[in-house]
Design a protein around this motif. Structure first.
Motif, mmCIF file in Angstrom:
data_model
loop_
_atom_site.group_PDB
_atom_site.id
_atom_site.type_symbol
_atom_site.label_atom_id
_atom_site.label_comp_id
_atom_site.label_asym_id
_atom_site.label_seq_id
_atom_site.Cartn_x
_atom_site.Cartn_y
_atom_site.Cartn_z
ATOM 1 N N GLN A 84 71.546 -17.455 16.539
ATOM 2 C CA GLN A 84 70.634 -18.479 17.085
ATOM 3 C C GLN A 84 70.067 -19.367 15.995
ATOM 4 O O GLN A 84 69.823 -20.545 16.204
ATOM 5 C CB GLN A 84 69.503 -17.823 17.878
ATOM 6 C CG GLN A 84 69.927 -17.375 19.250
ATOM 7 C CD GLN A 84 70.585 -18.496 20.051
ATOM 8 O OE1 GLN A 84 71.759 -18.412 20.373
ATOM 9 N NE2 GLN A 84 69.875 -19.545 20.347
ATOM 10 N N ARG A 85 69.861 -18.821 14.808
ATOM 11 C CA ARG A 85 69.322 -19.609 13.702
ATOM 12 C C ARG A 85 70.368 -20.553 13.121
ATOM 13 O O ARG A 85 70.074 -21.681 12.762
ATOM 14 C CB ARG A 85 68.817 -18.650 12.625
ATOM 15 C CG ARG A 85 67.581 -19.079 11.956
ATOM 16 C CD ARG A 85 66.980 -18.082 10.966
ATOM 17 N NE ARG A 85 67.888 -17.163 10.328
ATOM 18 C CZ ARG A 85 67.954 -15.862 10.619
ATOM 19 N NH1 ARG A 85 67.182 -15.340 11.529
ATOM 20 N NH2 ARG A 85 68.800 -15.072 9.977
ATOM 21 N N LEU A 86 71.628 -20.096 13.030
ATOM 22 C CA LEU A 86 72.652 -20.877 12.348
ATOM 23 C C LEU A 86 73.593 -21.636 13.276
ATOM 24 O O LEU A 86 74.255 -22.568 12.849
ATOM 25 C CB LEU A 86 73.474 -19.963 11.436
ATOM 26 C CG LEU A 86 72.683 -19.306 10.309
ATOM 27 C CD1 LEU A 86 73.562 -18.350 9.532
ATOM 28 C CD2 LEU A 86 72.079 -20.351 9.395
ATOM 29 N N ALA A 87 73.668 -21.236 14.533
ATOM 30 C CA ALA A 87 74.563 -21.911 15.482
ATOM 31 C C ALA A 87 73.884 -22.071 16.846
ATOM 32 O O ALA A 87 74.441 -21.685 17.872
ATOM 33 C CB ALA A 87 75.860 -21.132 15.603
ATOM 34 N N PRO A 88 72.680 -22.652 16.883
ATOM 35 C CA PRO A 88 71.942 -22.715 18.143
ATOM 36 C C PRO A 88 72.606 -23.587 19.208
ATOM 37 O O PRO A 88 72.466 -23.317 20.400
ATOM 38 C CB PRO A 88 70.581 -23.286 17.734
ATOM 39 C CG PRO A 88 70.863 -24.050 16.485
ATOM 40 C CD PRO A 88 71.968 -23.302 15.797
ATOM 41 N N ALA A 89 73.350 -24.597 18.813
ATOM 42 C CA ALA A 89 73.965 -25.514 19.785
ATOM 43 C C ALA A 89 75.124 -24.881 20.532
ATOM 44 O O ALA A 89 75.530 -25.378 21.584
ATOM 45 C CB ALA A 89 74.439 -26.779 19.077
ATOM 46 N N PHE A 103 86.173 -13.322 12.579
ATOM 47 C CA PHE A 103 84.936 -14.052 12.325
ATOM 48 C C PHE A 103 84.918 -15.295 13.201
ATOM 49 O O PHE A 103 85.899 -15.604 13.878
ATOM 50 C CB PHE A 103 84.793 -14.395 10.837
ATOM 51 C CG PHE A 103 85.897 -15.265 10.297
ATOM 52 C CD1 PHE A 103 85.749 -16.637 10.245
ATOM 53 C CD2 PHE A 103 87.072 -14.703 9.822
ATOM 54 C CE1 PHE A 103 86.769 -17.442 9.740
ATOM 55 C CE2 PHE A 103 88.091 -15.498 9.313
ATOM 56 C CZ PHE A 103 87.930 -16.871 9.274
ATOM 57 N N HIS A 104 83.804 -15.987 13.223
ATOM 58 C CA HIS A 104 83.653 -17.191 14.034
ATOM 59 C C HIS A 104 83.428 -18.399 13.128
ATOM 60 O O HIS A 104 82.607 -18.341 12.211
ATOM 61 C CB HIS A 104 82.482 -17.052 15.004
ATOM 62 C CG HIS A 104 82.760 -16.080 16.099
ATOM 63 N ND1 HIS A 104 82.612 -14.728 15.941
ATOM 64 C CD2 HIS A 104 83.217 -16.265 17.359
ATOM 65 C CE1 HIS A 104 82.954 -14.114 17.051
ATOM 66 N NE2 HIS A 104 83.318 -15.026 17.934
ATOM 67 N N VAL A 105 84.162 -19.453 13.390
ATOM 68 C CA VAL A 105 83.994 -20.722 12.698
ATOM 69 C C VAL A 105 83.281 -21.650 13.675
ATOM 70 O O VAL A 105 83.768 -21.895 14.776
ATOM 71 C CB VAL A 105 85.354 -21.323 12.273
ATOM 72 C CG1 VAL A 105 85.155 -22.692 11.646
ATOM 73 C CG2 VAL A 105 86.069 -20.379 11.322
ATOM 74 N N VAL A 106 82.097 -22.154 13.266
ATOM 75 C CA VAL A 106 81.287 -23.004 14.131
ATOM 76 C C VAL A 106 81.240 -24.407 13.538
ATOM 77 O O VAL A 106 80.853 -24.580 12.378
ATOM 78 C CB VAL A 106 79.851 -22.449 14.274
ATOM 79 C CG1 VAL A 106 79.019 -23.333 15.182
ATOM 80 C CG2 VAL A 106 79.879 -21.017 14.772
ATOM 81 N N GLN A 107 81.649 -25.390 14.338
ATOM 82 C CA GLN A 107 81.557 -26.793 13.948
ATOM 83 C C GLN A 107 80.982 -27.544 15.127
ATOM 84 O O GLN A 107 81.492 -27.436 16.249
ATOM 85 C CB GLN A 107 82.913 -27.364 13.565
ATOM 86 C CG GLN A 107 83.431 -26.807 12.264
ATOM 87 C CD GLN A 107 84.750 -27.421 11.864
ATOM 88 O OE1 GLN A 107 85.677 -27.498 12.655
ATOM 89 N NE2 GLN A 107 84.824 -27.859 10.625
#
Length: 136
Positions: A84-89, A103-107
């Protein structure tokens, strides 16, 4: 060019603390090392410099705008709070995969589950020194 900061949370915090200890009155408030890192974040893409930041960009060390320049977040072994802190959107944290190396890659507003390539230190050294070696 790749700039890699390993154990970034600790490194940035120690740089800030060191600067506060030895800074003179006429010196800038921000550590020159942290200022240079922020500059690399700002101009990095235009200069083809890629920054790998191993850790969470903390508000107490990096200015808010510099934290926003970390365009891709890679998360493995994370808690729901960290997600929630690093990928809230992206929404709620996905369930952890039981498979090693996932792992998860978030963009932006998308997360992709990804599998890492497992290599030993010797494999990586061979690959870096002899890229034509097809066995590593």
């Amino acid at each position: 060019m790749i700039v890699a900061v390993h154990e970034a949370n600790t490194t940035m915090r120690q740089l800030a603390r060191y600067w506060e200890t030895f800074r003179q009155n006429e010196d800038p408030k921000t550590s020159p090392a942290i200022a240079a890192f922020e500059e690399a974040l700002w101009v990095g893409r235009a200069a083809r410099v890629h920054v790998v930041f191993d850790g969470r960009p903390q508000a107490t060390v990096l200015e808010g705008a510099a934290r926003e320049l970390c365009a891709t977040v890679i998360l493995a072994w994370f808690t729901a709070d960290t997600w929630q802190r690093l990928a809230p959107a992206v929404g709620p944290a996905p369930k952890q995969s039981p498979r090693l190396g996932r792992f998860h890659v978030v963009q932006q507003d998308t997360a992709h589950e990804t599998q890492s390539v497992w290599r030993t230190g010797a494999d990586v050294a061979t690959w870096l020194t002899d890229p034509d070696d097809n066995e590593s």
